[in-house]
Enzyme design. Structure first.
Site, PDB file in Angstrom:
ATOM      1  CE  LYS A 137     -16.818  -6.783   4.567  1.00 55.56           C
ATOM      2  NZ  LYS A 137     -16.155  -8.029   4.933  1.00 55.56           N
ATOM      3  CD  GLU A 154      -1.765  -2.361   1.619  1.00 57.81           C
ATOM      4  OE1 GLU A 154      -0.581  -2.579   1.990  1.00 57.81           O
ATOM      5  OE2 GLU A 154      -2.663  -3.222   1.711  1.00 57.81           O
ATOM      6  CG  MET A 166      22.262  12.504   2.269  1.00 63.85           C
ATOM      7  SD  MET A 166      23.325  13.646   1.366  1.00 63.85           S
ATOM      8  CE  MET A 166      22.180  14.305   0.172  1.00 63.85           C
ATOM      9  CG  PHE A 224      -9.473  -9.189  12.056  1.00 64.01           C
ATOM     10  CD1 PHE A 224      -8.203  -9.585  12.474  1.00 64.01           C
ATOM     11  CD2 PHE A 224      -9.810  -9.313  10.713  1.00 64.01           C
ATOM     12  CE1 PHE A 224      -7.284 -10.106  11.567  1.00 64.01           C
ATOM     13  CE2 PHE A 224      -8.898  -9.835   9.811  1.00 64.01           C
ATOM     14  CZ  PHE A 224      -7.642 -10.231  10.229  1.00 64.01           C
ATOM     15  CD  GLN A 225      -7.212  -7.207   8.269  1.00 69.84           C
ATOM     16  OE1 GLN A 225      -8.176  -7.035   7.521  1.00 69.84           O
ATOM     17  NE2 GLN A 225      -6.080  -7.759   7.872  1.00 69.84           N
TER      18      GLN A 225
END
Ligand SMILES: Cc1ncc(C[n+]2csc(CCOP(=O)(O)OP(=O)(O)O)c2C)c(N)n1
Length: 573
Positions: free
Chosen positions: A173, A61, A482, A123-124
């Protein structure tokens, strides 16, 4: 429903359908998405409705979000992301913060657990509103299905107007599963959000008066000119008054790098001519740059003798870092058009311009060839020539980023794609994916480092899947360069965790091949011309691993906390 039935194969039935329809209504052409439980209704709806936008699957993602940024940067359209709840949403955070600091328009849709279990550590579940409030331009959690069209329309409006930025929409959802029983209005009214686009004419007149009074003016061009697509107006303004130009990192390409009046980038790794022009100027006209600390150096010594005019669409930027004498709130294009409409004042800055150009000639950017080894700066110059200064150049973050900004002579607006504000390693490869999707006919060149590329290297899968002809150059100095440079110069050669030699790096050619992308490795200068012939001679994607000396540094360099006049390495060491 008539319009809907023409566009889609079946009528709109659920909240998820309504989300898909709203994206189509907002002219979305590309969606960057990754599925998961909380967004499955939306994916299923897309499967069924078959909307007329392409759906790009990245492999992480974070990749989605940076791809959306790359797409936004080169097209000017918002990049649209869809990720699932919890870990999917948190994986987008770096890209959201990155888009915020570099003012890129983006819409991020995240799935959320059902409204009945929000706040129960379901959950999640992750608190997307809490997490994104400080790093987004605005965010929403949709609470009722009838709000979907309005919220999505508002989000696109907010992301793309005024100072562009990322807007997050969190979708529980049960909202995407909810049945739709009637058409809901997408109308919105945002009295508290009215960005000022048109500048105040009396302030524009003050800028012209200041030009009339100035002897040593300089214009600083920032990313705002790129974002406003105002490079044509900018060029006309500069040529009318013959004022030398310096650019910020995000302003790269807004003014042609090969133009005589271009002094180059200002700031920590800016040119001597650019930093001295700001230091010696009596008028600094900043158009669309935010006076970032990498550009200003120690503020106490920045532009000490200059009257400052600052044109910015975001009023909060003006006076934030640098005391401003002439504030102009407005879109860069509108402000430049207004400046051009004013009667031209008779001025000549010939003596001053000559002084600036003499600095440019006397202290150009430099590098030395080390035996037969490949100088990264030389390689980037060669790439610049091969691509006629016109390629879309995407970078990661590190020394290679600064060499790309210094040695690729970017002549075109909106073709330099780099994480400036957040300085995000791992930005490059996915941003190149998004840039190539947005501009399929352009040559997209990614300049990355052996450290940065490993942060998001999985997006080679997207390069192969969508047959994107991205030319990927990994400048392999076997260090986190760097950091290594700072450790050498400031921390007495104490290289803690910054060396990737021996077996610590993978075989990049084999890795590319494992993803089905062609790989080439070059180690000496004489191998470079044939490599460039091959890479730019066809429309295939390539990963080119270029072995470069670890000791090659980025100069000039202003040590942190110093004034921009205290540059190290102005002349060959
Ligand atoms: C995500 C992230 N972590 C850490 C840093 C700090 N950092 C800045 S540059 C750099 C090294 C970059 O190494 P590499 O990609 O190999 O490029 P090089 O400097 O060698 O060209 C690091 C670790 C960062 N900018 N971003």
């Amino acid at each position: 429903m008539e319009e809907t039935s023409q566009q889609f194969t079946r009528p709109i039935k659920t909240g998820a359908d309504l989300i898909v329809k709203s994206l189509v209504d907002n002219d979305v052409e590309v969606l960057f998405s990754y599925p998961g439980g909380a967004v499955l209704p939306i994916f299923d709806s897309m499967y069924e409705l078959d909307p007329p936008f392409s759906n790009i699957l990245c492999r992480h993602e974070q990749g989605l979000a940076h791809a959306a940024e790359g797409y936004a940067r080169v097209t000017g359209k918002p990049g649209v992301v869809l990720a699932t709840s919890g870990p999917g949403a948190t994986n987008t955070l770096t890209g959201i913060a990155d888009a915020m600091l570099d003012s890129l328009p983006m819409i991020v849709l995240t799935g959320q657990v059902g409204t009945g279990v929000i706040g129960t550590d379901a959950f999640q579940e992750a608190d997307v509103i809490g997490l994104t409030t400080p790093i987004s331009k605005y965010n929403y959690q949709i609470k009722a299905v009838e709000d979907i069209p309005r919220i999505i329309n508002e989000a696109f409006h907010i992301a793309t107007t005024g100072r562009p930025g990322p807007v997050v929409i969190d979708v529980p959802k049960n909202i995407s599963e909810a049945a739709v029983r009637e058409e809901y209005s997408g109308d919105f009214y945002l009295p508290g959000y009215q960005p000022t686009v048109e500048p105040n004419i009396s302030q524009i007149k003050r800028v012209v008066e200041a030009i009339a009074e100035a002897e040593k003016p300089v214009v600083l061009v920032g990313g705002g000119v790129n974002l406003a697509d105002a490079s044509k107006e900018f060029l006309e303004f500069v040529e009318r008054y013959q004022i030398p130009v310096v650019n910020s990192l995000q302003g790269t390409g807004a003014f042609p790098g090969s133009h005589e009046l271009a002094l180059g980038m200002a700031g920590m790794h800016g040119t001597y001519a650019a930093n001295m022009a700001i230091n010696d100027s009596d008028l600094l006209i900043n158009i669309g740059a935010r006076f970032d600390d990498r550009l200003t150096g120690n503020l106490a010594f920045f532009a000490p003798n200059a009257k400052v005019a600052h044109i910015d669409v975001d009023p909060a930027e003006i006076g934030k870092n640098v005391k401003t004498d002439i504030p102009v709130v407005g879109d860069a294009k509108a402000a430049l058009q207004a400046l051009l409409e004013e009667e031209t004042v008779e001025v000549t800055f010939a003596a001053w311009t000559q002084e600036c150009l003499a600095n440019k000639k006397r202290h150009p950017l430099w590098f030395k060839h080390q035996d037969e080894r490949i100088s990264p700066q030389w390689l980037i110059q060669e790439i610049s020539e091969r691509t006629d200064n016109q390629a879309i150049v995407v970078t990661d973050v590190g020394k290679h980023q600064m060499w790309a900004a210094q040695f690729y002579t970017q002549d075109k607006s909106n073709k330099f794609v780099s994480s400036g504000g957040l300085g995000t390693m791992g930005f490059g490869l996915p941003a190149a994916v998004g840039a190539q999707i947005g501009r399929p006919d352009d040559t997209v060149v990614l300049i990355s480092g052996d450290g940065s590329i490993q942060m998001t290297i999985q997006e080679l899968a997207a390069v192969r899947q969508y047959q994107l002809p991205v030319k990927i150059f990994i400048l392999n100095n076997q260090t986190l360069g760097m950091v290594h440079q700072w450790q050498e110069l400031i921390y007495s050669d104490r290289y803690a965790q910054s060396v990737l030699d021996g077996d610590l790096n993978p075989d990049f050619v084999k890795l590319a091949e494992a993803y089905g992308v062609k790989g080439i490795k070059v180690e000496s200068e004489d191998q470079v011309p044939a490599m460039l012939d091959e890479v730019f001679g066809n429309r295939d994607a390539y990963v080119v691993e270029i072995m470069i000396p670890a000791t090659e540094k980025v100069f000039p360099m202003v040590p942190a906390g110093k004034a921009n006049t205290e540059m190290l390495g102005v002349d060959p060491l």
